[in-house]
Design a protein around this motif. Structure first.
Motif, PDB file in Angstrom:
ATOM      1  N   ILE A 261       0.855  -1.195   0.000  1.00  0.00           N
ATOM      2  CA  ILE A 261       0.000   0.000   0.000  1.00  0.00           C
ATOM      3  C   ILE A 261       0.892   1.246   0.000  1.00  0.00           C
ATOM      4  O   ILE A 261       1.496   1.575   1.026  1.00  0.00           O
ATOM      5  N   PRO A 262       1.018   1.942  -1.118  1.00  0.00           N
ATOM      6  CA  PRO A 262       1.825   3.168  -1.145  1.00  0.00           C
ATOM      7  C   PRO A 262       1.142   4.246  -0.292  1.00  0.00           C
ATOM      8  O   PRO A 262      -0.003   4.611  -0.552  1.00  0.00           O
ATOM      9  N   THR A 263       1.812   4.732   0.731  1.00  0.00           N
ATOM     10  CA  THR A 263       1.227   5.737   1.613  1.00  0.00           C
ATOM     11  C   THR A 263       2.316   6.465   2.386  1.00  0.00           C
ATOM     12  O   THR A 263       3.392   5.900   2.644  1.00  0.00           O
ATOM     13  N   ASN A 264       2.017   7.688   2.753  1.00  0.00           N
ATOM     14  CA  ASN A 264       2.924   8.449   3.620  1.00  0.00           C
ATOM     15  C   ASN A 264       2.532   8.317   5.082  1.00  0.00           C
ATOM     16  O   ASN A 264       3.144   8.942   5.956  1.00  0.00           O
ATOM     17  N   ALA A 265       1.524   7.495   5.346  1.00  0.00           N
ATOM     18  CA  ALA A 265       1.004   7.353   6.706  1.00  0.00           C
ATOM     19  C   ALA A 265       1.767   6.310   7.526  1.00  0.00           C
ATOM     20  O   ALA A 265       1.219   5.719   8.444  1.00  0.00           O
ATOM     21  N   VAL A 266       3.035   6.090   7.171  1.00  0.00           N
ATOM     22  CA  VAL A 266       3.842   5.150   7.946  1.00  0.00           C
ATOM     23  C   VAL A 266       4.256   5.801   9.266  1.00  0.00           C
ATOM     24  O   VAL A 266       4.246   7.024   9.400  1.00  0.00           O
ATOM     25  N   TYR A 267       4.629   4.980  10.237  1.00  0.00           N
ATOM     26  CA  TYR A 267       4.939   5.491  11.571  1.00  0.00           C
ATOM     27  C   TYR A 267       6.417   5.794  11.764  1.00  0.00           C
ATOM     28  O   TYR A 267       6.795   6.497  12.696  1.00  0.00           O
ATOM     29  N   SER A 268       7.269   5.241  10.905  1.00  0.00           N
ATOM     30  CA  SER A 268       8.712   5.454  11.022  1.00  0.00           C
ATOM     31  C   SER A 268       9.363   5.156   9.677  1.00  0.00           C
ATOM     32  O   SER A 268       8.667   5.009   8.668  1.00  0.00           O
ATOM     33  N   ASP A 269      10.683   5.056   9.663  1.00  0.00           N
ATOM     34  CA  ASP A 269      11.369   4.785   8.395  1.00  0.00           C
ATOM     35  C   ASP A 269      11.579   3.298   8.163  1.00  0.00           C
ATOM     36  O   ASP A 269      12.255   2.899   7.212  1.00  0.00           O
TER      37      ASP A 269
END
Length: 227
Positions: free
Chosen positions: A172-180
């Protein structure tokens, strides 16, 4: 129908709803105390796995790679921001897609997100997080399991990932990740009050022949068996 009759009807509906909520709370507290015992398969317990909670959600943490499974090949490092390939463990959890992607903190929680999650109205996702090392504590417990138990665990976890026509996990391509070091993937199934992220993790432990709660909607229900 008179106003009085309508009011009585609405009060009855409200009473039923309150009763169901109270029953859920009671069962959610009591049933986790009933332990499903571990099943000893007689094999050497040589593979470390971990249960890890962020205070709400439980992940199953496994070695990134051994001779039985290479998670790095199925959950590519190229899908995480750091792109690092030297992580030793990967934590995998299942949950509501809306909660994962739209609710980075409790302050961001919307009624619509919670309502959809509670009543089988939204999609689910797998949250995968890479770690360099694991440190045991009140939020993280190590469990040693056998090779056959690990195979069963891997099969259980893999079965929850949604796959494309080539059998690959669907990123799922998203910027809503929690870290790197984390990424999201599409998953099968629907989240609800009765089947939560912690219910899934609890079932994963059962699949691996480990101690678990009879049923639990919370991380408390899992971790109380691993004090």
């Amino acid at each position: 129908m008179t106003v009085k009759m309508i009011a009585m009807y609405l009060l009855k509906i409200l009473g039923v709803l309150v009763g169901l909520i109270l029953l859920y709370v009671v069962l959610g507290y009591l049933l986790p105390f009933i332990e499903v015992s571990a099943k000893d398969d007689g094999q050497k317990k040589e593979i470390p796995i971990y249960i890890y909670t962020n205070g709400v959600h439980t992940d199953i943490v496994m070695p990134v790679k051994n001779d039985l499974q290479d998670w790095g090949a199925k959950i590519p490092f190229s899908n995480i921001k750091s792109k690092r390939t030297d992580y030793q463990y990967v934590g995998i959890g299942w949950g509501d897609k809306g909660f994962y992607l739209d609710t980075p903190t409790w302050a961001d929680l919307k009624f619509s997100t919670a309502f959809k999650a509670a009543f089988w109205l939204s999609d689910s996702a797998m949250h995968c997080t890479y770690y360099g090392k694991m440190t045991e504590g009140s939020d993280c417990k190590m469990i040693m399991i056998s090779r056959e138990q690990y195979k069963s665990l891997v099969s259980f976890v893999e079965a929850k990932f949604d796959t494309d026509q080539n059998g690959k996990f669907m990123f799922i391509p998203t910027n809503a990740v929690y870290s790197d070091n984390d990424a999201f993937y599409d998953a099968k199934g629907t989240y609800s009050f009765f089947y939560t992220c912690n219910t899934w993790a609890n079932n994963a432990l059962k699949a691996a022949g480990q101690k678990a709660a009879l049923w639990t909607p919370s991380d408390f229900g899992i971790f109380q068996h691993y004090k």
